[in-house]
Scaffold this motif. Sequence first.
Motif, mmCIF file in Angstrom:
data_model
loop_
_atom_site.group_PDB
_atom_site.id
_atom_site.type_symbol
_atom_site.label_atom_id
_atom_site.label_comp_id
_atom_site.label_asym_id
_atom_site.label_seq_id
_atom_site.Cartn_x
_atom_site.Cartn_y
_atom_site.Cartn_z
ATOM 1 N N PRO A 24 0.816 -1.221 0.000
ATOM 2 C CA PRO A 24 0.000 0.000 0.000
ATOM 3 C C PRO A 24 0.850 1.272 0.000
ATOM 4 N N ARG B 266 -8.583 -6.066 0.480
ATOM 5 C CA ARG B 266 -8.710 -5.033 1.508
ATOM 6 C C ARG B 266 -10.171 -4.658 1.679
ATOM 7 N N ILE C 294 -7.165 2.229 -1.616
ATOM 8 C CA ILE C 294 -6.071 3.005 -1.027
ATOM 9 C C ILE C 294 -5.758 4.261 -1.833
#
Length: 149
Positions: A60, A109, A114
């Motif tokens: 990330p 996720r 992100i």
Amino acid sequence: DKAAAEKKAAEEARYPKELESDEAEAIRLCGLELYERGRAADKPGQVPSPSVKWGVMDAPRVAMSLHAAAVVLDCLKLFMPQLPADLLPFQRAAHRRSNDLAKHMQNYRVGEPILPLEWKPADMSAAVPVPCPPPPALPPSAFPSAPRR
């Protein structure tokens, strides 16, 4: 064609041919630094996965660093209509890799992505260089209507 010559002179005055200003140079250096940091921490042969530490902790950060590099380099278009040819490959590579990582991580996720996958470099030759994003969807009502008898 005097009007065309004046228009061209005004555009040349607005967009210097080279990065001469300190601000443009600072933006260029910041974008390249973000790119280099992201690439140094990247593992191109490894697909992000929740079963490996890199996929949870570092991927990330790599994606965000490369995305930030692409956005910062795009800011140079404030000083010129197009990115210089030497910076364009860096922006394209950063944008492509950050999107690839973010798409892989989106599969495992929970919550918001992100980074904004809809972002793309501004097209300064378009009528509207940066299209406005769509308005956010309204949340469902906290007080639904009671059925009538």
